[in-house]
Design an enzyme around this catalytic site. Structure first.
Site, mmCIF file in Angstrom:
data_model
loop_
_atom_site.group_PDB
_atom_site.id
_atom_site.type_symbol
_atom_site.label_atom_id
_atom_site.label_comp_id
_atom_site.label_asym_id
_atom_site.label_seq_id
_atom_site.Cartn_x
_atom_site.Cartn_y
_atom_site.Cartn_z
ATOM 1 N N CYS A 124 -36.965 7.101 -12.140
ATOM 2 C CA CYS A 124 -36.163 6.081 -11.463
ATOM 3 C C CYS A 124 -34.740 6.188 -11.994
ATOM 4 O O CYS A 124 -34.425 7.119 -12.737
ATOM 5 C CB CYS A 124 -36.749 4.688 -11.659
ATOM 6 S SG CYS A 124 -36.962 4.207 -13.385
ATOM 7 N N THR A 125 -33.885 5.254 -11.645
ATOM 8 C CA THR A 125 -32.473 5.382 -11.985
ATOM 9 C C THR A 125 -32.219 5.364 -13.490
ATOM 10 O O THR A 125 -31.543 6.245 -14.033
ATOM 11 C CB THR A 125 -31.655 4.258 -11.323
ATOM 12 O OG1 THR A 125 -31.951 4.221 -9.929
ATOM 13 C CG2 THR A 125 -30.161 4.490 -11.515
#
Length: 323
Positions: A195-196
């Protein structure tokens, strides 16, 4: 706060970088989140610290920016102490040439990242093994590995790792249904998740372990730290990375790359879409132009754009709600 050598000099190409950015999260329990919010509001009142800090009974999460790294470090140290995070945060540092938020918001939440499954928490269960960029590259190039992008679909459209599965989530709380509906039968496979900044994977990997997936791994520090740990020859990412601030999306050098956020549907719009007849600044983009459910939002966006232009003509910046 001691700045780790690997993050103290982020990869940037601008000649001048005046502002620091810190993306962080930490899980800890047993503290009063309302008291934490009150203390942070008082501490940062009048300070040149902007961004978002989410506080819950399970910890804190956020991204903030300031003119100096020391100012951010002091805020993070205080926040870590207040939520009871013994080892402090392990933030990802980067630099920008301007503030990327318009104001500071410290918010109380039920969860610092919302999955709506109380059992899916690092506080009560063991998640996936954290991998650095080199180990991650080796894992996702193994044809027997299932690679999962845990972000929402509007983020995955900007960029992702080749071959990664997009669960089709509108929100992260939909992730458990994706696992139960589409991944059952693959419990013996190696699962690589990203994810980010890493926080969604903390809960997603715990959830998958609870569902019987034993070989679960996550990209430590997320996409942003991966960009900092890789170069042109070792970075396997395809596209740009969506971020929740005024930059909208970053390229592999951690630089904004011309995307804007549609004020109507919030989908990112890349420079290659600016000539699309469905793109009308402040009114529609290729993602929402044909969707009449956004018609009321379009009128609000039109009025907001009008106010922005009026402020600009007066040499001011419109101080309306943050995008």
């Amino acid at each position: 706060m001691d700045f780790p050598n690997s993050w103290a000099t982020p990869k940037v190409s601008h000649t001048e970088q005046d502002w620091w950015v810190s993306a962080f999260y930490g899980f800890a329990e047993g503290k009063d989140p309302a008291a934490v919010k009150e203390h942070m509001d008082a501490l940062l009142d009048g300070q040149r610290v902007y961004g978002s800090i989410l506080v819950a009974s399970e910890g804190a999460n956020g991204t903030i920016c300031a003119p100096t790294q020391a100012l951010l470090a002091n805020a993070l140290d205080t926040l870590a102490q207040r939520i009871g995070l013994a080892d402090g945060f392990d933030p990802t540092w980067s630099r920008v040439d301007r503030p990327i938020f318009r104001k500071l918001k410290v918010q109380l939440k039920k969860e610092i990242v919302t999955i709506k499954d109380p059992s899916a928490t690092p506080l009560g269960g063991s998640g996936g093994e954290h991998l650095d960029a080199q180990a991650w590259n080796a894992l996702i190039q193994d044809p027997d590995t299932i690679v999962i992008d845990t972000r929402n679909s509007f983020e995955t459209k900007v960029g992702t790792f080749p071959g990664a599965i997009d669960p089709g989530n509108v929100s992260f709380s939909e992730f458990p249904a994706f696992v139960r509906d589409q991944l059952k039968g693959n419990e013996d496979k190696k699962i690589a998740m990203f994810c980010t900044g890493g926080i969604r994977c903390e809960k997603a990997t715990v959830f998958m372990k609870n569902e019987g997936f034993d070989n679960v791994f996550q990209l430590k520090g997320g996409i942003l730290r991966y960009f900092q740990q890789t170069d042109e020859d070792t970075n396997l990412w395809d596209g740009d990375c969506y971020v929740f601030d005024d930059r909208v999306a970053l390229n592999k050098n951690m630089e904004p790359w011309g995307h804007i956020s549609c004020p109507v549907c919030r989908m990112p719009v890349g420079p290659d879409q600016f000539d699309d007849p469905k793109f009308r600044a402040g009114w529609s983009c290729p993602s929402c132009a044909d969707d009449h459910s956004f018609d009321r939002t379009r009128e609000s966006s039109k009025e907001r754009l009008k106010q922005i232009l009026l402020a600009a003509n007066k040499g001011k910046r419109h101080s309306g709600p943050q995008e």
